[in-house]
Design a protein around this motif. Structure first.
Motif, PDB file in Angstrom:
ATOM      1  N   ASN A  46       0.854  -1.099   0.103  1.00 24.06           N
ATOM      2  CA  ASN A  46      -0.113   0.009  -0.012  1.00 24.06           C
ATOM      3  C   ASN A  46       0.771   1.297   0.097  1.00 24.06           C
ATOM      4  OD1 ASN A  46      -2.209   1.335   0.037  1.00 24.06           O
ATOM      5  ND2 ASN A  46      -2.281   1.729   2.192  1.00 24.06           N
ATOM      6  N   HIS A  47       1.707   1.470  -0.833  1.00 20.01           N
ATOM      7  CA  HIS A  47       2.578   2.648  -1.143  1.00 20.01           C
ATOM      8  C   HIS A  47       2.448   2.902  -2.680  1.00 20.01           C
ATOM      9  CE1 HIS A  47       6.044   5.355  -1.336  1.00 20.01           C
ATOM     10  NE2 HIS A  47       6.490   4.288  -2.104  1.00 20.01           N
ATOM     11  N   ASP A  48       2.461   4.254  -2.821  1.00 17.86           N
ATOM     12  CA  ASP A  48       2.383   4.658  -4.310  1.00 17.86           C
ATOM     13  C   ASP A  48       3.751   5.480  -4.308  1.00 17.86           C
ATOM     14  OD1 ASP A  48       2.280   6.326  -6.570  1.00 17.86           O
ATOM     15  OD2 ASP A  48       0.368   7.196  -6.163  1.00 17.86           O
ATOM     16  N   PRO A  49       4.562   4.936  -5.236  1.00 19.43           N
ATOM     17  CA  PRO A  49       5.935   5.135  -5.430  1.00 19.43           C
ATOM     18  C   PRO A  49       6.173   6.487  -6.090  1.00 19.43           C
ATOM     19  CG  PRO A  49       5.365   3.418  -6.907  1.00 19.43           C
ATOM     20  CD  PRO A  49       4.461   3.492  -6.079  1.00 19.43           C
ATOM     21  N   PHE A  50       4.929   7.060  -6.587  1.00 14.90           N
ATOM     22  CA  PHE A  50       4.970   8.319  -7.247  1.00 14.90           C
ATOM     23  C   PHE A  50       4.477   9.539  -6.364  1.00 14.90           C
ATOM     24  CE2 PHE A  50       4.397   5.348 -10.661  1.00 14.90           C
ATOM     25  CZ  PHE A  50       5.638   5.671 -11.676  1.00 14.90           C
TER      26      PHE A  50
END
Length: 121
Positions: free
Chosen positions: A49-53
């Motif tokens: 649950n991580h948005d790299p952007f």
């Protein structure tokens, strides 16, 4: 080998009936924040649950929009709408970026999350 039993490899997180179709939920699994998705065909997927952007750690992909591109189920990140393949975690818009994908199984109506999938690349 750690000596852990096979039952400890799979962590129950919720009942399948509790998952809304095409909506993400979060759970802490094996010490990691996981986004869990149920698609219209009742498949269940789990991604980190991580948005790299995103610049802010609070922008988890569990809040993204679920859809399809051809045969590929994806979630679009809430911050920048980058699409991530629900099966592999790979970004469909930038093939150099991915998020972790996790094994999922449903047993007697209970969603179980396993360990991180090994990258096939």
């Amino acid at each position: 080998m750690t000596g852990r039993g096979a039952a400890e490899e799979w962590q129950p997180v919720c009942r399948m009936a509790e998952l809304e179709v095409e909506r993400g939920v979060t759970a802490l699994v094996h010490g990691q924040a996981i986004a869990i998705f149920r698609t219209a065909d009742d498949a269940v997927y789990a991604l980190g649950n991580h948005d790299p952007f995103a610049r802010h750690a609070t922008a988890g992909i569990a809040r993204g929009i679920v859809g399809r591109r051809g045969d590929v189920p994806f979630v679009a990140s809430p911050a920048h709408r980058h699409a991530f393949d629900l099966r592999t975690g790979r970004c469909l818009d930038d093939l150099h970026v991915s998020v972790p994908a996790y094994d999922v199984k449903v047993v007697e109506g209970v969603v179980l999350i396993g360990h991180r999938k090994v990258d096939a690349a």
